[in-house]
Scaffold this motif. Structure first.
Motif, mmCIF file in Angstrom:
data_model
loop_
_atom_site.group_PDB
_atom_site.id
_atom_site.type_symbol
_atom_site.label_atom_id
_atom_site.label_comp_id
_atom_site.label_asym_id
_atom_site.label_seq_id
_atom_site.Cartn_x
_atom_site.Cartn_y
_atom_site.Cartn_z
ATOM 1 N N ARG A 1 45.217 17.481 42.351
ATOM 2 C CA ARG A 1 46.050 16.365 41.877
ATOM 3 C C ARG A 1 47.123 16.888 40.938
ATOM 4 O O ARG A 1 47.441 16.275 39.918
ATOM 5 C CB ARG A 1 45.177 15.319 41.193
ATOM 6 C CG ARG A 1 44.132 14.711 42.128
ATOM 7 C CD ARG A 1 43.141 13.855 41.392
ATOM 8 N NE ARG A 1 42.111 13.336 42.306
ATOM 9 C CZ ARG A 1 40.997 12.729 41.903
ATOM 10 N NH1 ARG A 1 40.750 12.581 40.601
ATOM 11 N NH2 ARG A 1 40.129 12.290 42.795
ATOM 12 N N GLY B 1 52.273 19.370 42.994
ATOM 13 C CA GLY B 1 52.758 19.214 44.355
ATOM 14 C C GLY B 1 54.102 19.882 44.548
ATOM 15 O O GLY B 1 54.671 20.482 43.627
ATOM 16 N N SER C 1 51.875 17.793 51.026
ATOM 17 C CA SER C 1 52.171 17.779 49.600
ATOM 18 C C SER C 1 53.461 17.023 49.347
ATOM 19 O O SER C 1 54.317 16.899 50.237
ATOM 20 C CB SER C 1 52.284 19.208 49.059
ATOM 21 O OG SER C 1 52.480 19.206 47.656
ATOM 22 N N GLU D 1 52.455 14.450 43.501
ATOM 23 C CA GLU D 1 51.334 13.796 44.178
ATOM 24 C C GLU D 1 50.251 14.775 44.627
ATOM 25 O O GLU D 1 49.373 14.420 45.406
ATOM 26 C CB GLU D 1 51.840 13.008 45.385
ATOM 27 C CG GLU D 1 52.775 11.864 45.001
ATOM 28 C CD GLU D 1 53.171 11.016 46.195
ATOM 29 O OE1 GLU D 1 52.598 11.241 47.283
ATOM 30 O OE2 GLU D 1 54.031 10.140 46.046
#
Length: 391
Positions: free
Chosen positions: A341, A344, A377, A381
């Motif tokens: 998490r 990205g 990805s 995010e």
């Protein structure tokens, strides 16, 4: 029906199956030798008799039916064998006598010769009493046929001896080869069990050493008051080792369902090595395993390397200290996802930056083992790396 089963022999089949394949080939060659004698006899002495060629064609058709089915199935079809006995072994001599003008022993001998290969197949393919009745029926038909052709007693007795000997020799060969095949299968199974036990023992030793160096060392230090149990460093270490214990329990549950065959490794062991390496560098990895298959050794190694690089990318680029790994198996297939998490990235960065390790270390490794990798990805995010085998 084909006897035996899978035994990890690399596609060769069990010892009994190989014995069956040998007998199918041996009886096929035996019948082929008789057919060649028939072709030579008809071509030389009976070329102008269409019925002789028809008799020979019928024998060839029965041979294709019996041995063709045996090659496809791995063993003889009993109905085809019974038909061959009735037609080739019993009916053709009378057809040749009645319509091909083969009224003496020399001219009918090539038809009679086919009875030997017919009785040999019947002896090994049919049940005991059916085989005995078939051999006796062939012998009786040939006794009557030679009697009609006014053959000498010595010729008749010699031929009947050939029919009975063909059946007896085939039966002895089948008994011996089947016995040796079963002994080979038993020895192979014992070797597989010994190898699996050795692998389990080595894995237990490895787990014991890991537990001694991690969980036990941490608990001992806390019990002796050598460290502050409330410090963030000790809590982080305890969390990592709790994760390790959970993974160990999951692997034990999965591996209790079956042992990997020789030349294959449990997927859990390869994944665990990658996770432990990432944890040693400070990454917290939460894992979930389900129905993990045993993989060929090179596939397991390549899969572990690809997962290791995916976790290393989380450490280097995601900006987070936690990753989530899920591995599931289905009918020999393996699907692994590595999710973070973190920051990205966009597709243009993935294409332009070889340092991410995705193209060279993840995609390439999965291609090398016949698998596939996908990366999803977006900026802000996080990243999901999906690994599949087969691709």
């Amino acid at each position: 029906m084909v006897e035996g089963g899978a035994d990890g022999t690399g596609g060769l089949g069990s010892g009994v199956q190989r014995a069956q394949a040998f007998l199918v080939l041996a009886t096929l060659l035996y019948r082929a030798s008789h057919l060649l004698v028939g072709v030579a006899a008809v071509a030389r002495h009976q070329a102008g008799r269409p019925v002789s060629w028809a008799v020979l064609a019928t024998a060839l058709g029965c041979s294709v039916l019996v041995h063709g089915a045996a090659r496809r199935r791995g063993w003889f079809d009993r109905r085809a064998v019974v038909l061959d006995v009735l037609v080739t072994g019993c009916a053709l001599p009378f057809a040749a006598y009645a319509w091909a003008d083969t009224r003496d022993a020399p001219s009918i001998a090539w038809v009679m010769l086919l009875g030997g290969s017919s009785s040999a197949v019947a002896a090994i393919a049919l049940r005991r009493w059916a085989a005995l009745v078939s051999v006796l029926a062939v012998g009786a038909a040939h006794l009557v046929g030679y009697g009609m052709a006014d053959a000498q007693v010595a010729v008749t007795v010699g031929h009947l001896n050939a029919v009975a000997s063909s059946a007896a020799i085939a039966l002895v060969f089948w008994w011996y080869l089947r016995r040796q095949g079963r002994l080979l299968d038993a020895a192979t199974a014992q070797a597989v069990r010994a190898e699996a036990e050795s692998a389990r023992y080595a894995e237990r030793i490895a787990h014991h050493r890991a537990l001694h160096d991690t969980v036990l060392a941490t608990l001992t230090a806390i019990a002796q008051g050598n460290v502050d149990a409330n410090s963030s460093g000790v809590r982080d270490r305890c969390a990592r080792e709790a994760d390790y214990l959970r993974r160990l329990v999951q692997q034990s549950d999965e591996e209790a369902e079956g042992d990997p065959a020789p030349g294959r490794l449990g997927a859990g062991a390869a994944l665990e090595d990658a996770v432990r390496d990432a944890e040693d560098l400070g990454l917290r990895v939460t894992t979930r395993y389900h129905a993990l298959p045993a993989l060929p050794s090179d596939v397991a190694t390549g899969f572990g390397d690809a997962v290791r690089e995916a976790l290393n990318n989380v450490l280097r680029h995601a900006g987070t200290g936690r990753a989530y790994l899920t591995a599931t198996g289905d009918d020999g297939h393996l699907l692994v996802t590595v999710v973070d998490r973190g920051a990205g990235f966009g597709p243009e960065r993935a294409a332009a930056t070889s340092g991410l390790g995705l193209r060279r270390s993840v995609h390439a490794r999965m291609r090398d083992i016949g698998g596939a990798a996908e990366v999803d990805s977006a900026p802000g995010e996080g990243t999901c790396v999906t690994l599949r085998w087969p691709g």
